[in-house]
Design an enzyme around this catalytic site. Structure first.
Site, PDB file in Angstrom:
ATOM      1  N   GLY A  62       0.798  -1.229   0.000  1.00 38.89           N
ATOM      2  CA  GLY A  62       0.000   0.000   0.000  1.00 38.89           C
ATOM      3  C   GLY A  62       0.828   1.276   0.000  1.00 38.89           C
ATOM      4  O   GLY A  62       0.352   2.322   0.446  1.00 38.89           O
ATOM      5  N   SER A  63       2.036   1.219  -0.538  1.00 40.52           N
ATOM      6  CA  SER A  63       2.838   2.451  -0.571  1.00 40.52           C
ATOM      7  C   SER A  63       2.202   3.475  -1.517  1.00 40.52           C
ATOM      8  O   SER A  63       2.301   4.683  -1.282  1.00 40.52           O
ATOM      9  CB  SER A  63       4.282   2.161  -0.967  1.00 40.52           C
ATOM     10  OG  SER A  63       4.385   1.770  -2.309  1.00 40.52           O
ATOM     11  N   MET A  94      -4.179  -7.040  -6.942  1.00 34.32           N
ATOM     12  CA  MET A  94      -3.707  -8.190  -7.712  1.00 34.32           C
ATOM     13  C   MET A  94      -4.819  -9.226  -7.901  1.00 34.32           C
ATOM     14  O   MET A  94      -4.687 -10.392  -7.534  1.00 34.32           O
ATOM     15  CB  MET A  94      -2.481  -8.803  -7.030  1.00 34.32           C
ATOM     16  CG  MET A  94      -1.348  -7.803  -6.793  1.00 34.32           C
ATOM     17  SD  MET A  94      -0.838  -6.857  -8.254  1.00 34.32           S
ATOM     18  CE  MET A  94       0.273  -8.021  -9.006  1.00 34.32           C
ATOM     19  N   HIS A  95      -5.910  -8.786  -8.433  1.00 33.37           N
ATOM     20  CA  HIS A  95      -7.015  -9.688  -8.795  1.00 33.37           C
ATOM     21  C   HIS A  95      -7.581  -9.140 -10.099  1.00 33.37           C
ATOM     22  O   HIS A  95      -7.911  -7.944 -10.178  1.00 33.37           O
ATOM     23  CB  HIS A  95      -8.084  -9.687  -7.685  1.00 33.37           C
ATOM     24  CG  HIS A  95      -9.387 -10.301  -8.105  1.00 33.37           C
ATOM     25  ND1 HIS A  95      -9.678 -11.635  -7.920  1.00 33.37           N
ATOM     26  CD2 HIS A  95     -10.475  -9.764  -8.709  1.00 33.37           C
ATOM     27  CE1 HIS A  95     -10.894 -11.888  -8.380  1.00 33.37           C
ATOM     28  NE2 HIS A  95     -11.395 -10.767  -8.866  1.00 33.37           N
ATOM     29  N   ILE A  96      -7.663  -9.991 -11.097  1.00 32.62           N
ATOM     30  CA  ILE A  96      -8.146  -9.532 -12.401  1.00 32.62           C
ATOM     31  C   ILE A  96      -9.653  -9.343 -12.333  1.00 32.62           C
ATOM     32  O   ILE A  96     -10.389 -10.273 -11.983  1.00 32.62           O
ATOM     33  CB  ILE A  96      -7.774 -10.553 -13.493  1.00 32.62           C
ATOM     34  CG1 ILE A  96      -6.244 -10.660 -13.593  1.00 32.62           C
ATOM     35  CG2 ILE A  96      -8.368 -10.146 -14.829  1.00 32.62           C
ATOM     36  CD1 ILE A  96      -5.756 -11.825 -14.434  1.00 32.62           C
ATOM     37  N   LEU A  97     -10.081  -8.129 -12.647  1.00 34.37           N
ATOM     38  CA  LEU A  97     -11.514  -7.815 -12.560  1.00 34.37           C
ATOM     39  C   LEU A  97     -12.200  -8.110 -13.892  1.00 34.37           C
ATOM     40  O   LEU A  97     -11.733  -7.683 -14.949  1.00 34.37           O
ATOM     41  CB  LEU A  97     -11.697  -6.347 -12.187  1.00 34.37           C
ATOM     42  CG  LEU A  97     -11.263  -5.994 -10.756  1.00 34.37           C
ATOM     43  CD1 LEU A  97     -11.181  -4.490 -10.586  1.00 34.37           C
ATOM     44  CD2 LEU A  97     -12.223  -6.605  -9.738  1.00 34.37           C
ATOM     45  N   HIS A 133       0.238   0.451 -13.230  1.00 38.64           N
ATOM     46  CA  HIS A 133       1.031  -0.692 -13.680  1.00 38.64           C
ATOM     47  C   HIS A 133       2.505  -0.301 -13.658  1.00 38.64           C
ATOM     48  O   HIS A 133       2.865   0.746 -14.209  1.00 38.64           O
ATOM     49  CB  HIS A 133       0.590  -1.097 -15.092  1.00 38.64           C
ATOM     50  CG  HIS A 133       1.389  -2.224 -15.676  1.00 38.64           C
ATOM     51  ND1 HIS A 133       1.538  -3.436 -15.042  1.00 38.64           N
ATOM     52  CD2 HIS A 133       2.102  -2.315 -16.827  1.00 38.64           C
ATOM     53  CE1 HIS A 133       2.295  -4.223 -15.776  1.00 38.64           C
ATOM     54  NE2 HIS A 133       2.659  -3.564 -16.868  1.00 38.64           N
ATOM     55  N   ASP A 177      -3.706  -5.043 -17.404  1.00 39.79           N
ATOM     56  CA  ASP A 177      -2.712  -3.975 -17.540  1.00 39.79           C
ATOM     57  C   ASP A 177      -2.682  -3.381 -18.945  1.00 39.79           C
ATOM     58  O   ASP A 177      -1.611  -3.058 -19.494  1.00 39.79           O
ATOM     59  CB  ASP A 177      -1.319  -4.478 -17.113  1.00 39.79           C
ATOM     60  CG  ASP A 177      -1.286  -4.853 -15.631  1.00 39.79           C
ATOM     61  OD1 ASP A 177      -1.944  -4.175 -14.836  1.00 39.79           O
ATOM     62  OD2 ASP A 177      -0.616  -5.838 -15.286  1.00 39.79           O
ATOM     63  N   GLU A 189       6.089   5.872  -9.332  1.00 41.70           N
ATOM     64  CA  GLU A 189       4.635   5.655  -9.355  1.00 41.70           C
ATOM     65  C   GLU A 189       3.923   6.471  -8.292  1.00 41.70           C
ATOM     66  O   GLU A 189       2.798   6.915  -8.527  1.00 41.70           O
ATOM     67  CB  GLU A 189       4.188   4.184  -9.306  1.00 41.70           C
ATOM     68  CG  GLU A 189       5.030   3.173  -8.733  1.00 41.70           C
ATOM     69  CD  GLU A 189       4.446   1.760  -8.824  1.00 41.70           C
ATOM     70  OE1 GLU A 189       3.868   1.378  -9.842  1.00 41.70           O
ATOM     71  OE2 GLU A 189       4.604   1.032  -7.833  1.00 41.70           O
TER      72      GLU A 189
HETATM   73  C1  GAR Z   1       2.905  -1.378  -7.490  1.00 42.69           C
HETATM   74  O1  GAR Z   1       4.207  -1.428  -8.011  1.00 42.69           O
HETATM   75  C2  GAR Z   1       1.878  -1.479  -8.589  1.00 42.69           C
HETATM   76  O2  GAR Z   1       2.263  -0.819  -9.757  1.00 42.69           O
HETATM   77  C3  GAR Z   1       1.822  -2.965  -8.791  1.00 42.69           C
HETATM   78  O3  GAR Z   1       1.807  -3.478  -7.484  1.00 42.69           O
HETATM   79  C4  GAR Z   1       2.625  -2.640  -6.664  1.00 42.69           C
HETATM   80  C5  GAR Z   1       1.897  -2.317  -5.378  1.00 42.69           C
HETATM   81  O4  GAR Z   1       2.752  -1.630  -4.487  1.00 42.69           O
HETATM   82  N1  GAR Z   1       0.676  -3.359  -9.574  1.00 42.69           N
HETATM   83  C6  GAR Z   1       0.733  -4.326 -10.493  1.00 42.69           C
HETATM   84  O5  GAR Z   1       1.712  -5.022 -10.660  1.00 42.69           O
HETATM   85  C7  GAR Z   1      -0.510  -4.515 -11.320  1.00 42.69           C
HETATM   86  N2  GAR Z   1      -0.225  -5.360 -12.432  1.00 42.69           N
HETATM   87  P1  GAR Z   1       2.136  -0.931  -3.191  1.00 42.69           P
HETATM   88  O6  GAR Z   1       1.220  -1.966  -2.535  1.00 42.69           O
HETATM   89  O7  GAR Z   1       3.315  -0.592  -2.329  1.00 42.69           O
HETATM   90  O8  GAR Z   1       1.371   0.289  -3.638  1.00 42.69           O
END
Ligand code: GAR
Length: 197
Positions: free
Chosen positions: A12-13, A94-97, A113, A153, A182
Site C-alpha cells: 500500500g505504498s 492483484m485480482h483480475i476484474l 502498472h 494492464d 509511481e
Molecule cells: C505497485 O508497483 C503497482 O504498480 C503494482 O503493485 C505494486 C503495489 O505496491 N501493480 C501491479 O503489478 C498490477 N499489475 P504498493 O502496494 O506498495 O502500492
C-alpha cells in the site's frame, strides 16, 4: 469533494502516496474506502491509521464454494458502490476484474502498472523488466496509469513515465526507483482525471 475507492492487495505504498497528497491538500479528494482482497495487506493498516474505512473482501470463500469470479466481482462492485465513489483506483490490486465489475463503474476505474504500456503485464513486472535489461532486451522501464479494461494492464493511458535502469542496479534499487516514480505519477494522474470530471 470527489470520492475515491482505493483497491489494494499488499504494502500500500501507493495508497500512502494518495493519503499523504489528500492530507497535504495536493489532491482535492476524499478516500471513501480502502478495499483489500488480502487480510495481511499492510495497506489496511495504513488506511486504519489515517481513519479511512476499510473493507477486507477475499475471493477465497467464493473459490472454495466453486463460485465463479464473476460472482465475486459482482458482490465486490455492490459493496464498493455503497461508498459512492467517483473514481475507483487499483493501486496494487492483484485480482483480475471481469467486465461485471468494470461495467458497474464504466470509465471510472484507474489502474497503476509498474511498466510502460504493453510491457510486462501481470505479476512480477519489475523483476521481469530487470531481467529483460540484463539480457539486453530493454534499455529502460517505466510506469503507467491507465483506464482499466478486461485485458490485464491494458487500456487507454492517462499518464506514463520512464524509469532508467543502471548497470549497477540491484533488483531492490530498481524497485525503489519504480515505486518512487509511481507514487508521484499516480497522484498526478488522479488529479488530472478529477479535474476533467
Ligand atoms: C505497485 O508497483 C503497482 O504498480 C503494482 O503493485 C505494486 C503495489 O505496491 N501493480 C501491479 O503489478 C498490477 N499489475 P504498493 O502496494 O506498495 O502500492
Amino acid at each position: 469533494m470527489s470520492r475515491l475507492a482505493v483497491l489494494i492487495s499488499g504494502n500500500g505504498s501507493n495508497l500512502q502516496a494518495i493519503i499523504d497528497a489528500v492530507a497535504a491538500g495536493r489532491l482535492p479528494a476524499q478516500i471513501a474506502v480502502v478495499v483489500s482482497n488480502r487480510r495481511e495487506a499492510f495497506g489496511l493498516v495504513r488506511a486504519e491509521r489515517a481513519g479511512i474505512p476499510t473493507l477486507y473482501f477475499p475471493f477465497k470463500p467464493y473459490r472454495d464454494a466453486g463460485r465463479p469470479r464473476e460472482a465475486y466481482d459482482a458482490d465486490l462492485a455492490e459493496r464498493v458502490s455503497g461508498y459512492a465513489p467517483d473514481l475507483v483506483v487499483l493501486a496494487g490490486w492483484m485480482h483480475i476484474l471481469s467486465p461485471v465489475f468494470l461495467a458497474r463503474f464504466r470509465g471510472r476505474v484507474l489502474n497503476l502498472h509498474p511498466a510502460l504500456p504493453g510491457q510486462f503485464p501481470g505479476i512480477h513486472s519489475i523483476r521481469r523488466a530487470y531481467e529483460a535489461y540484463q539480457r539486453g532486451e530493454i534499455a529502460q522501464t517505466g510506469v503507467m496509469v491507465h483506464w482499466a479494461v478486461p485485458e490485464v494492464d491494458a487500456g487507454a493511458v492517462v499518464a506514463q513515465a520512464e524509469v532508467p535502469i543502471f548497470p549497477d542496479d540491484t533488483l531492490a534499487d530498481l524497485e525503489a526507483r519504480v515505486h518512487q516514480t509511481e507514487h508521484r505519477l499516480l497522484v498526478d494522474a488522479i488529479r488530472s482525471v478529477l479535474r476533467g470530471t
